[in-house]
Design a protein around this motif. Sequence first.
Motif, PDB file in Angstrom:
ATOM      1  N   ASP A  25      -2.585  10.174  -7.352  1.00 57.39           N
ATOM      2  CA  ASP A  25      -3.582   9.183  -7.771  1.00 57.39           C
ATOM      3  C   ASP A  25      -4.414   9.752  -8.922  1.00 57.39           C
ATOM      4  O   ASP A  25      -4.250  10.913  -9.308  1.00 57.39           O
ATOM      5  CB  ASP A  25      -4.481   8.765  -6.593  1.00 57.39           C
ATOM      6  CG  ASP A  25      -5.249   9.917  -5.983  1.00 57.39           C
ATOM      7  OD1 ASP A  25      -5.913  10.665  -6.718  1.00 57.39           O
ATOM      8  OD2 ASP A  25      -5.192  10.071  -4.744  1.00 57.39           O
TER       9      ASP A  25
ATOM     10  N   GLU B 194      -7.637  10.497  -9.141  1.00 58.85           N
ATOM     11  CA  GLU B 194      -8.556  11.592  -8.830  1.00 58.85           C
ATOM     12  C   GLU B 194      -7.828  12.928  -8.746  1.00 58.85           C
ATOM     13  O   GLU B 194      -8.328  13.941  -9.230  1.00 58.85           O
ATOM     14  CB  GLU B 194      -9.313  11.319  -7.522  1.00 58.85           C
ATOM     15  CG  GLU B 194     -10.460  10.368  -7.695  1.00 58.85           C
ATOM     16  CD  GLU B 194     -11.276  10.199  -6.422  1.00 58.85           C
ATOM     17  OE1 GLU B 194     -11.011  10.882  -5.410  1.00 58.85           O
ATOM     18  OE2 GLU B 194     -12.198   9.374  -6.449  1.00 58.85           O
TER      19      GLU B 194
ATOM     20  N   LYS C 271      -7.912   4.987  -6.658  1.00 53.77           N
ATOM     21  CA  LYS C 271      -9.073   5.827  -6.966  1.00 53.77           C
ATOM     22  C   LYS C 271      -9.484   5.780  -8.434  1.00 53.77           C
ATOM     23  O   LYS C 271     -10.591   5.392  -8.730  1.00 53.77           O
ATOM     24  CB  LYS C 271      -8.879   7.253  -6.472  1.00 53.77           C
ATOM     25  CG  LYS C 271      -8.684   7.308  -4.963  1.00 53.77           C
ATOM     26  CD  LYS C 271      -8.535   8.704  -4.463  1.00 53.77           C
ATOM     27  CE  LYS C 271      -8.292   8.664  -2.952  1.00 53.77           C
ATOM     28  NZ  LYS C 271      -8.016   9.955  -2.401  1.00 53.77           N
TER      29      LYS C 271
END
Length: 121
Positions: free
Chosen positions: A33, A35, A57
Amino acid sequence: MVKILIAEDSNVDAKYIESILSDKEYNLVFAKDGEEAENLLKQEKFDLVILDVVMPKKNGFQICREIKKNDETKDIPVILVTSKSEDADKFWGKMQGADEYIIKPFEPIDLLVAIKKCLKK
């Protein structure tokens, strides 16, 4: 060896990209993702970043923008690989600083050509 960060939340798409690049001289690092990609960029040095746009995210547009605004990472080429195929999406990706924009589904040669172009800069 060229070190590439690949941020892709789809296991199928991540495996597809890996299959295209696995026989090349690349060190591949995967993030699930936005992040995780962001954290890896803070910890390690990469020669190229391949970002999916639609991820949990933080999306690829956000990560691309952050890469290009940061003095330490602004020169890293970014390839956006996404199902977002509208002209406005492509325009927005370029506005965020993307060096290349590839629309899914894509042929292996599309990714290989984009990588070659980015690594020559």
